[in-house]
Each structure stands twice: as structure tokens, then as C-alpha cells.
Design a protein around this motif. Structure first.
Motif, PDB file in Angstrom:
ATOM      1  N   MET A   1       8.489  44.596 -12.706  1.00  0.00           N
ATOM      2  CA  MET A   1       8.838  45.892 -12.151  1.00  0.00           C
ATOM      3  C   MET A   1       8.457  46.989 -13.136  1.00  0.00           C
ATOM      4  SD  MET A   1      12.655  45.145 -10.648  1.00  0.00           S
ATOM      5  CE  MET A   1      12.707  46.742  -9.825  1.00  0.00           C
ATOM      6  N   ILE A   2       8.032  48.139 -12.592  1.00  0.00           N
ATOM      7  CA  ILE A   2       7.921  49.352 -13.393  1.00  0.00           C
ATOM      8  C   ILE A   2       8.937  50.335 -12.827  1.00  0.00           C
ATOM      9  CG2 ILE A   2       5.531  48.998 -14.079  1.00  0.00           C
ATOM     10  CD1 ILE A   2       4.672  50.986 -11.937  1.00  0.00           C
ATOM     11  N   VAL A   3       9.667  51.022 -13.704  1.00  0.00           N
ATOM     12  CA  VAL A   3      10.784  51.850 -13.260  1.00  0.00           C
ATOM     13  C   VAL A   3      10.860  53.139 -14.061  1.00  0.00           C
ATOM     14  CG1 VAL A   3      12.171  49.868 -12.491  1.00  0.00           C
ATOM     15  CG2 VAL A   3      12.389  50.701 -14.850  1.00  0.00           C
ATOM     16  N   LYS A   4      11.491  54.128 -13.454  1.00  0.00           N
ATOM     17  CA  LYS A   4      11.826  55.362 -14.167  1.00  0.00           C
ATOM     18  C   LYS A   4      13.009  56.014 -13.448  1.00  0.00           C
ATOM     19  CE  LYS A   4      10.128  59.837 -15.780  1.00  0.00           C
ATOM     20  NZ  LYS A   4       8.986  60.789 -15.843  1.00  0.00           N
ATOM     21  N   VAL A  46      12.765  43.839 -21.510  1.00  0.00           N
ATOM     22  CA  VAL A  46      12.672  45.241 -21.115  1.00  0.00           C
ATOM     23  C   VAL A  46      11.700  45.920 -22.077  1.00  0.00           C
ATOM     24  CG1 VAL A  46      13.934  47.390 -20.730  1.00  0.00           C
ATOM     25  CG2 VAL A  46      15.048  45.186 -20.264  1.00  0.00           C
ATOM     26  N   TYR A  47      10.669  46.551 -21.524  1.00  0.00           N
ATOM     27  CA  TYR A  47       9.602  47.123 -22.341  1.00  0.00           C
ATOM     28  C   TYR A  47       9.396  48.602 -22.012  1.00  0.00           C
ATOM     29  CZ  TYR A  47       8.551  42.136 -22.796  1.00  0.00           C
ATOM     30  OH  TYR A  47       8.645  40.783 -23.015  1.00  0.00           O
ATOM     31  N   ASP A  48       8.862  49.327 -22.950  1.00  0.00           N
ATOM     32  CA  ASP A  48       8.513  50.733 -22.747  1.00  0.00           C
ATOM     33  C   ASP A  48       7.007  50.863 -22.557  1.00  0.00           C
ATOM     34  OD1 ASP A  48      11.082  52.082 -23.067  1.00  0.00           O
ATOM     35  OD2 ASP A  48      10.981  51.376 -25.147  1.00  0.00           O
ATOM     36  N   PHE A  49       6.638  51.771 -21.657  1.00  0.00           N
ATOM     37  CA  PHE A  49       5.225  52.057 -21.430  1.00  0.00           C
ATOM     38  C   PHE A  49       5.071  53.571 -21.335  1.00  0.00           C
ATOM     39  CE2 PHE A  49       1.561  52.878 -18.656  1.00  0.00           C
ATOM     40  CZ  PHE A  49       0.585  52.091 -19.251  1.00  0.00           C
ATOM     41  N   GLU A  50       4.228  54.121 -22.199  1.00  0.00           N
ATOM     42  CA  GLU A  50       4.023  55.568 -22.167  1.00  0.00           C
ATOM     43  C   GLU A  50       3.287  55.953 -20.888  1.00  0.00           C
ATOM     44  OE1 GLU A  50       1.911  59.153 -24.761  1.00  0.00           O
ATOM     45  OE2 GLU A  50       1.927  57.087 -25.526  1.00  0.00           O
ATOM     46  N   TRP A  51       3.903  56.836 -20.120  1.00  0.00           N
ATOM     47  CA  TRP A  51       3.362  57.204 -18.813  1.00  0.00           C
ATOM     48  C   TRP A  51       2.073  58.004 -18.973  1.00  0.00           C
ATOM     49  CZ3 TRP A  51       3.074  55.561 -14.268  1.00  0.00           C
ATOM     50  CH2 TRP A  51       2.730  56.368 -13.187  1.00  0.00           C
ATOM     51  N   PHE A  61       0.246  46.402 -17.346  1.00  0.00           N
ATOM     52  CA  PHE A  61       1.046  46.143 -18.549  1.00  0.00           C
ATOM     53  C   PHE A  61       2.222  45.233 -18.218  1.00  0.00           C
ATOM     54  CE2 PHE A  61       4.620  47.271 -21.366  1.00  0.00           C
ATOM     55  CZ  PHE A  61       4.065  46.982 -22.595  1.00  0.00           C
ATOM     56  N   SER A  62       2.891  45.489 -17.110  1.00  0.00           N
ATOM     57  CA  SER A  62       4.038  44.648 -16.738  1.00  0.00           C
ATOM     58  C   SER A  62       3.593  43.215 -16.464  1.00  0.00           C
ATOM     59  CB  SER A  62       4.753  45.227 -15.511  1.00  0.00           C
ATOM     60  OG  SER A  62       4.000  45.073 -14.328  1.00  0.00           O
ATOM     61  N   ARG A 133      -5.902  42.039 -11.468  1.00  0.00           N
ATOM     62  CA  ARG A 133      -5.791  43.375 -12.046  1.00  0.00           C
ATOM     63  C   ARG A 133      -5.467  44.386 -10.959  1.00  0.00           C
ATOM     64  NH1 ARG A 133      -5.105  43.904 -17.192  1.00  0.00           N
ATOM     65  NH2 ARG A 133      -6.201  45.917 -17.209  1.00  0.00           N
ATOM     66  N   TRP A 134      -4.558  45.288 -11.290  1.00  0.00           N
ATOM     67  CA  TRP A 134      -4.221  46.386 -10.391  1.00  0.00           C
ATOM     68  C   TRP A 134      -5.283  47.475 -10.509  1.00  0.00           C
ATOM     69  CZ3 TRP A 134      -0.308  46.273  -6.891  1.00  0.00           C
ATOM     70  CH2 TRP A 134       0.636  45.254  -7.035  1.00  0.00           C
TER      71      TRP A 134
END
Length: 350
Positions: A1-4, A46-51, A61-62, A133-134
Motif C-alpha cells: 500500500m501507498i498512503v498519505k 512501514v517505509y517512507d517515500f519522498e513524494w 517502491f512499495s 513495473r507500474w
């Protein structure tokens, strides 16, 4: 999942899948609420990804963090309802290792009982070894053409559909940077333009998309449908009809397009032709290999209730009653059904 900033939605999503999946990976793209705290209650991954204004990059990345044989992706406002949880567990036990990808139904708009009103299929379960790949920064997707399985297991979207200018801004930035659009991006940019009432540009980009001849069957049909709706909104029924009929070039007629054709003839007072198209819809069946958007009521309730109105307008009360009863079988408590029943009964007993 990607979340914000999904503190409201995330618990319901994860509660619905925590006993179904073997690994939960959450990638946060910049939350300033309790999203990450909630995520840590379910997983330590749980990971961080710079938007960077790129959903495809965030999803890639996820996916890079996954360790299991297959990868399932969800958004925070998605859930598995009970019947689909049971079916998903059974699928895990029976899925052939030869299957590269499972397409699952996405019930994007549902009623209060989670019955689907608007749905389509998405690539949901993917073999990790294939390193899928997305693509595209908005409305990201994975190209599929391998050995896939189309499943009736559904992911249910629970959030009310809303519009923002987030995606439009990403597309506009892509244009400014003169980055090429994929055919799919042309289609979705046209949809964003439509949602923001930029109708001339929307028609232009839907046309560009169709001219690529590289879209999926479902997207091609829907591009014709959306172009036609814009012309209809502009009181241009002739061009609208051309668009709706053009959708037949890509597959057998779809109920959604036929409903729009029926509406135009009904609005013209040409009830004979309207009746033809609404009755034609009731002979159609959704193709078993179709994965595009399906509005379930366009195949059932809408043609039935419209036939009740059309037959009333040509003075055939018995047929009007028949089709109103058919509409009632699809949606018993709909206001139109109740009103028609009382009104038509009063006419019949005069």
C-alpha cells in the motif's frame, strides 16, 4: 500500500485483510496525521517515500519491499468484505503456480449493503518473480498479457467518490515538461479535463486517445461514451449519437451506450425508437472476458424503468405496468417504482 493522511480509512482496510495476507507493507508518502502510528499496529514494514508527483514510482517502491510469492495491492479506502475474504483464502489454497496475475473485480461504487453499482477489473495479485513495473504517474497501471486469471473476488471501495485538482496538476506539469503521454494517460487526462468542465480539451484528448488505436477495449468504449455525454450536455444530440454508436466498433453493444441512445430518442419524444433500444438492452449480457467499466443498473433497472415511462407515453398502460414491475424486481423501494405503480394502477382502474 501507498498512503498519505489516511488515519480515518486505514484501520478498516487493514482489519479486513490482516488475517488473509502473509505480509503487510505500508509506504507513507508524507503523512502529518496518525497514519504511520496506525500502520505500525499492523506491521513493522512501514517505509517512507519522498513524494515526487508520481504514483507509479511510489507503487514500484512499495513492490520492491515485498518478499512473498505474490503481491496484492490496495488503497487505504479499499476493503475485502466477508464473502470475498473467504473466496480469497480459497484462491490462495488453489491458485496454480502457472498463473502470473489475477484480475479482480473492483467495486468502485456500492450501495449501503456493498452491492456493486459501478465496477471494473484491475490487476490485483501479481507474481513477484515477474518483477512487474507500474507505469504512468497518475492512474498507474501494470501491463498484462501473460497467463492471467479473471476472478470474481472483489475489492470494495468504501470512500465516497470526490474530485480534486491533484491529478490534473500532475498532468499539466507533465505537459509543461513536454513528457510524452502514454495512450492510457491521454484517456485519463481527458477524464480529468471533463471533471473540471474543460469540455473542448476533453473531447480533443479523448479523440487523440482513440486515434492511437492502442487503448483497451473498455477504455475505447468509455472514451466514446464520455465524448457523447459531453455533446449531449451541450445539446448536440447528433454528435452525441455518433459517439455512442461508434462505441459499437470496439465490442458488442454495451448497455451503458444503449441507455444513452435510448435517452436521446426519449428526450426527442421518439418513443418508438427509445423503446427499441431499452428493450434491446434487456437482451444483452455482460461478456465473460470484458474487464472494463460496468454500471450494473444500466443493464437492469434503468432500461426497465425507462420502458415503463415510454410505454405510458404511447398509451400502453399494461406494458408500462409490466416494465415497472420488472424495474421493481431490480430495485423494490426506488421512488420512481413506487410512484409509477400508484399512478399506473389509478389509470388502469378508472
Amino acid at each position: 500500500m501507498i498512503v498519505k493522511n489516511e488515519e480515518q480509512m486505514l484501520p478498516k482496510c487493514l482489519d479486513s485483510v490482516k488475517d488473509v495476507v502473509d505480509e503487510i507493507i505500508i509506504v507513507d508518502t508524507g503523512s502529518n496525521d496518525k497514519t504511520k502510528e496506525i500502520a505500525y499496529l499492523y506491521t513493522d514494514k512501514v517505509y517512507d517515500f519522498e513524494w515526487i508527483n508520481d504514483f507509479g514510482a511510489a507503487r514500484n517502491f512499495s513492490f520492491s519491499k515485498a518478499t512473498k510469492e505474490y503481491q496484492l495491492w490496495l488503497d487505504a479506502d479499499d476493503i475485502l468484505i466477508e464473502k470475498d475474504k473467504i473466496a480469497f483464502i480459497e484462491l490462495k489454497q488453489t491458485l496454480s503456480p502457472e498463473i502470473d496475475m489475477v484480475l479482480m473485480k473492483y467495486n468502485y461504487v456500492v450501495d449501503k449493503k456493498y452491492n456493486p453499482l459501478y465496477s471494473f477489473y484491475r490487476e490485483r495479485l501479481l507474481k513477484r518473480a515477474n518483477n512487474y513495473r507500474w507505469n504512468d504517474p497518475v492512474h498507474e497501471y501494470i501491463t498484462y498479457g501473460d497467463n492471467y486469471l479473471k476472478s470474481e473476488i472483489a475489492i470494495t471501495h468504501t470512500k465516497q467518490v470526490s474530485f480534486s485538482n491533484r491529478n490534473l496538476k500532475i498532468y499539466e506539469e507533465q505537459l509543461l515538461q513536454k513528457k510524452p503521454f502514454s495512450p492510457r494517460a491521454l484517456y485519463y487526462y481527458a477524464r480529468e479535463l471533463r471533471d473540471h468542465h474543460k469540455y473542448d480539451m476533453s473531447i480533443e484528448y479523448f479523440t487523440q486517445f482513440l486515434n492511437t488505436k492502442m487503448g483497451s477495449v473498455g477504455d475505447n468504449i468509455n472514451a466514446c461514451l464520455e465524448k457523447g455525454k459531453i455533446y449531449k450536455k451541450r445539446k448536440d444530440p447528433d454528435n452525441a449519437l455518433k459517439c455512442f454508436f461508434n462505441s459499437f466498433c470496439f465490442d458488442i453493444p454495451r448497455a451503458e451506450s444503449c441507455c444513452e441512445i435510448g435517452y436521446i430518442y426519449k428526450e426527442k419524444g421518439d418513443y418508438k425508437r427509445a423503446i427499441y433500444w431499452f428493450e434491446f438492452i434487456l437482451t444483452l449480457k455482460v461478456s465473460s472476458d470484458y474487464t472494463g467499466i460496468t454500471n450494473s443498473e444500466s443493464w437492469t433497472f434503468i432500461p426497465a424503468i425507462e420502458l415503463a415511462v415510454c410505454y405510458y407515453n404511447i398509451g400502453n398502460i399494461e406494458k408500462a405496468l409490466y416494465y415497472n414491475e420488472l424495474a421493481e424486481s431490480f430495485n423494490k423501494n426506488h421512488n420512481s417504482v413506487v410512484y409509477n405503480r400508484n399512478f399506473l394502477d389509478s389509470l388502469r382502474h378508472k
